[in-house]
Design a protein around this motif. Structure first.
Motif, PDB file in Angstrom:
ATOM      1  N   ALA A  90       0.832  -1.209   0.000  1.00 22.82           N
ATOM      2  CA  ALA A  90       0.000   0.000   0.000  1.00 22.82           C
ATOM      3  C   ALA A  90       0.865   1.257   0.000  1.00 22.82           C
ATOM      4  N   LEU A  91       1.988   1.223   0.751  1.00 25.29           N
ATOM      5  CA  LEU A  91       2.857   2.400   0.836  1.00 25.29           C
ATOM      6  C   LEU A  91       3.681   2.609  -0.428  1.00 25.29           C
ATOM      7  N   PHE A 135       3.014   5.429  -2.801  1.00 24.95           N
ATOM      8  CA  PHE A 135       3.275   6.823  -2.423  1.00 24.95           C
ATOM      9  C   PHE A 135       4.755   7.126  -2.206  1.00 24.95           C
ATOM     10  N   ASP A 136       5.594   6.099  -2.231  1.00 27.30           N
ATOM     11  CA  ASP A 136       7.018   6.314  -1.957  1.00 27.30           C
ATOM     12  C   ASP A 136       7.844   5.508  -2.955  1.00 27.30           C
ATOM     13  N   ASP A 137       8.441   6.206  -3.916  1.00 30.52           N
ATOM     14  CA  ASP A 137       9.193   5.529  -4.977  1.00 30.52           C
ATOM     15  C   ASP A 137      10.425   4.816  -4.423  1.00 30.52           C
ATOM     16  N   ASP A 138      11.089   5.423  -3.429  1.00 38.95           N
ATOM     17  CA  ASP A 138      12.297   4.784  -2.871  1.00 38.95           C
ATOM     18  C   ASP A 138      11.937   3.459  -2.215  1.00 38.95           C
ATOM     19  N   LYS A 149       8.940   6.164   7.717  1.00 35.84           N
ATOM     20  CA  LYS A 149       9.053   7.377   6.891  1.00 35.84           C
ATOM     21  C   LYS A 149       8.036   7.353   5.748  1.00 35.84           C
ATOM     22  N   ALA A 150       7.804   6.174   5.187  1.00 36.62           N
ATOM     23  CA  ALA A 150       6.829   6.046   4.093  1.00 36.62           C
ATOM     24  C   ALA A 150       5.406   6.262   4.613  1.00 36.62           C
ATOM     25  N   ILE A 151       5.116   5.749   5.820  1.00 37.44           N
ATOM     26  CA  ILE A 151       3.783   5.970   6.414  1.00 37.44           C
ATOM     27  C   ILE A 151       3.574   7.463   6.630  1.00 37.44           C
TER      28      ILE A 151
END
Length: 715
Positions: free
Chosen positions: A239-240, A243-246, A264-266
């Motif tokens: 799910a994360l 929203f977070d390419d890294d 950090k992604a949350i």
């Protein structure tokens, strides 16, 4: 934000830098456990040394007598605490958390509205048994309206019927939320013993011998829950990854993700408003609240994480205000309160600058200056004097006089108006009269001060009867107002029977013509206006358009004409109620070189509107409530039959365990005294909630009954 950039916006004198400050609200449906959760937060943060209980009337944030007697929150209470995380990117760093505990009852929704306007993040509290309830939806829409990032706390995991995953599904279904567990419960009901952190893949097990919830161990996940934890850990990462390419790259390449990578992604997904992390717990049984505090620090934004606050200057041009202690002061007055010790308190969110006591602020609305004699940090009904408030702080001002809710206050020379909170229209009114002549002045003073505090409480007078009318959001709202008049202002007052705040509207488009001609020797009066009125969709408001060409009406008389139209709309022709949802086009008229005046054209506007309304097949509108009744199946038929008799429209029926939830739209006029009826029909086992939904046309057969009993008729 880089360390250099962060340092440049922080005053060296402030105790907590902006990046370690959180302004949050606790919001939810009535009785979901907001105040109990807030009490536990204050206990674990060391603000109080004994946990207050709502049912005992000892909760710190429920400080009003009326709140303690009824066991509900009526006014939002602001309080501050400090929290230091044990784990995560902020581990070991002390944070300041400013909390506003908001009411859950629909009658006090304005308190939620204005609180969310100035908060950076929120904790939505949900019941593990009932899931999403009606007022939860309202609060969620308010959070969406003000773009407030949020986390969710599924409370009452200790109760019979608690279902964490069903509650999350109801959030997805009823709120459209992208909700995912960031903690899992260990057990449920009486076996609820702890939580699993899906970021660190560790378990937090509470010590059964310590009822305070202060003692717990962090360690390995119990074997019985390991497979479930791995499954939801994978789902969380997937799910994360959106929203977070890294994080997505590391995950797809098979790299091991650390707990801080996931945290950090949350945080990034939460701040972007695209993700809602969910935490289980039981505030009453003191489990899971520390995880909520950790999540507030780890995942909710500080003032620096959010876009600049948008406003306008006096010319309507956009202006942006960013948090910076060295910038000129700009902030929003979001609440007024009358304090018995210091007088008028103005609750103020500082968006930029550093505000010190003794400062002089400019109010762009009034053009006046306000000297701030004292600055306070509020701790529910207690207060603490401070010398300076910095960017991101929520404080209370003493000394500001000509200030209303929604005013921007700023340094001299600043020209900015921040967007104020918006409030719903009152739906119910009643007459109120002093018991004695001596009470008359005290009543007037009390009503004025209460109306200053509460934008949804309106005081007016009936032109025909001379009675004072008070209007608000519901029976409980007006009952609390009357109680406060008696206790705080020592006013004895008699109230009339509650009346519905009806509205009127145009059924069809119509033209109207108004002429005001007076000739009595000397200079006369002449005004003439022609208008076209069109009905608009419900909730659209009022639009006024000037289409005068060729000087048919001189420019200086157009505004008075439109003012007359707006004034005439205060009293419709069906039963004298305000007219709503229409567009007026002023397209023609005539004037006299000598006799025309502003007053004459204002009267012409009034006559033109009344003429158009008589031709426009006017209709009467009534407030319709969204009602949700939770009842055992045995009483479903009786309750549905009663709702139908009340002109209710059943919208849905949902079965859940051994009870059903009946959703219906019912006119407010039919809901007086419903709490007694629903208890009687179900032997005390059913409960209900309701909130305003819309204004709809009153059926013709009901209009006549309303006209017979209305004291507002204008025929």
């Amino acid at each position: 934000m880089s360390a250099v950039a962060t340092a440049s916006v922080n005053s060296p004198k402030r105790k907590f830098p902006l990046e370690h400050t959180r302004n949050i609200g606790i919001a939810a449906h009535i009785d979901a456990g907001k105040t109990t959760t807030t009490e536990r937060i204050l206990f674990y943060a060391g603000v109080v040394h004994k946990m207050g209980e709502v049912h005992e009337g000892s909760a710190v944030t429920d400080w009003m007598e009326q709140e303690r007697e009824r066991g509900i929150t009526i006014t939002s209470a602001a309080i501050s605490c400090h929290w230091k995380n044990e784990q995560g990117p902020y581990a070991g760093i002390n944070h300041q958390i400013n909390i506003i505990d908001t009411p859950g009852h629909v009658d006090f929704t304005a308190e939620v509205e204005r609180s969310l306007r100035v908060l950076d993040g929120a904790v939505g509290v949900f019941c593990a048994v009932a899931g999403v309830q009606p007022q939860s939806e309202t609060v969620w829409r308010q959070m969406d309206k003000y773009h407030v990032p949020r986390i969710a706390f599924v409370n009452k995991m200790d109760r019979v019927g608690a279902d964490y995953f069903a509650a999350i599904e109801s959030m997805k279904e009823r709120l459209g939320a992208n909700a995912h567990p960031i903690f899992l419960p260990i057990g449920a009901e009486e076996d609820f013993t702890g939580l699993i952190d899906l970021a660190s893949m560790q378990a937090r097990i509470y010590d059964a011998a310590d009822a305070s919830g202060m003692t717990y161990t962090i360690g390995e996940i119990p074997t019985d829950y390991l497979d479930q934890a791995k499954e939801y850990h994978e789902q969380l990462i997937e799910a994360l990854a959106d929203f977070d390419d890294d994080l997505a790259t590391k995950y797809l390449e098979g790299e091991e993700l650390t707990a801080d990578d996931i945290r950090k992604a949350i945080r990034k997904a939460t701040v972007s408003l695209d993700f809602v992390g969910v935490i289980p717990g039981s505030a009453f049984k003191n489990k899971g609240v520390q995880a909520v505090l950790d999540s507030v620090v780890n995942y909710l934004p500080g003032p620096l994480d959010l876009p600049a606050m948008k406003g306008e200057d006096s010319q309507g041009r956009p202006v942006e205000v960013s948090p910076d202690d060295s910038a000129p002061v700009t902030g929003l007055a979001f609440k007024l309160m009358n304090d018995g010790y210091v007088g008028k308190l103005v609750f103020f969110r500082v968006y930029s600058g550093s505000l010190s006591k003794g400062s002089v602020l400019h109010n762009p609305r009034t053009g006046k200056t306000e000297r701030i004699s004292r600055l306070l940090i509020m701790k529910a009904d207690a207060r603490e004097d401070i010398d300076t408030a910095y960017s991101g702080d929520i404080c209370a001002l003493v000394g500001a006089r000509d200030v209303v809710t929604g005013d921007t206050l700023c340094s001299k020379g600043q020209d900015v108006r921040l967007e104020p909170p918006t409030f719903p229209e009152p739906v119910i009114s009643m007459s109120i009269e002093p018991k004695t002549t001596a009470d008359q002045e005290k009543l007037s003073n009390g009503l004025q001060r209460l109306a200053e505090e509460d934008p949804t409480f309106v005081v007016s007078s009936d032109e025909e009867t001379g009675q004072t009318l008070i209007a608000g959001m519901g029976e409980l709202h007006l009952e609390i107002i009357r109680d406060r008049l008696f206790r705080e202002f020592k006013v004895g007052a008699e109230a009339g029977r509650p009346q519905i705040a009806y509205r009127e509207a145009f059924g069809v488009a119509a033209d109207g013509e108004g002429k005001f001609i007076r000739q009595s020797g000397g200079k006369g009066q002449y005004g003439h206006a022609r208008i076209k009125v069109e009905p608009l969709k419900r909730g659209a408001g009022i639009e006024l358009e000037d289409k005068i060409v060729g000087g048919a009406i001189p420019r200086e008389f157009i505004k008075p004409t439109l003012d007359g139209i707006k004034e005439a709309a205060h009293n419709g022709t069906v039963a004298g109620y305000p007219v709503v949802d229409f567009k007026v086009t002023l397209f023609d008229g005539s004037f006299h070189d000598v006799d025309s005046s502003e007053m004459a054209f204002k009267m012409a506007g009034i006559f033109a509107f009344r003429d158009a309304m008589q031709k426009g097949q006017p209709i009467l509108l009534e407030p319709v409530m969204k009602v949700e009744v939770e009842t055992p199946e045995d009483y479903q038929g009786d309750i549905m039959g009663d709702l139908n008799r009340r002109r209710g429209q059943i919208q849905s029926i949902k079965a859940k365990a051994n009870y059903v939830i009946i959703s219906a739209l019912v006119p407010l006029a039919e809901m007086f005294g419903y709490s007694t009826i629903v208890r009687s029909l179900s032997k005390g086992r059913a409960s209900y909630s309701m909130e305003p939904e819309s204004f709809e046309q009153v059926p013709p057969n009901v209009v006549n009954a309303i006209l017979e009993t209305s004291t507002r008729g204008r025929y």
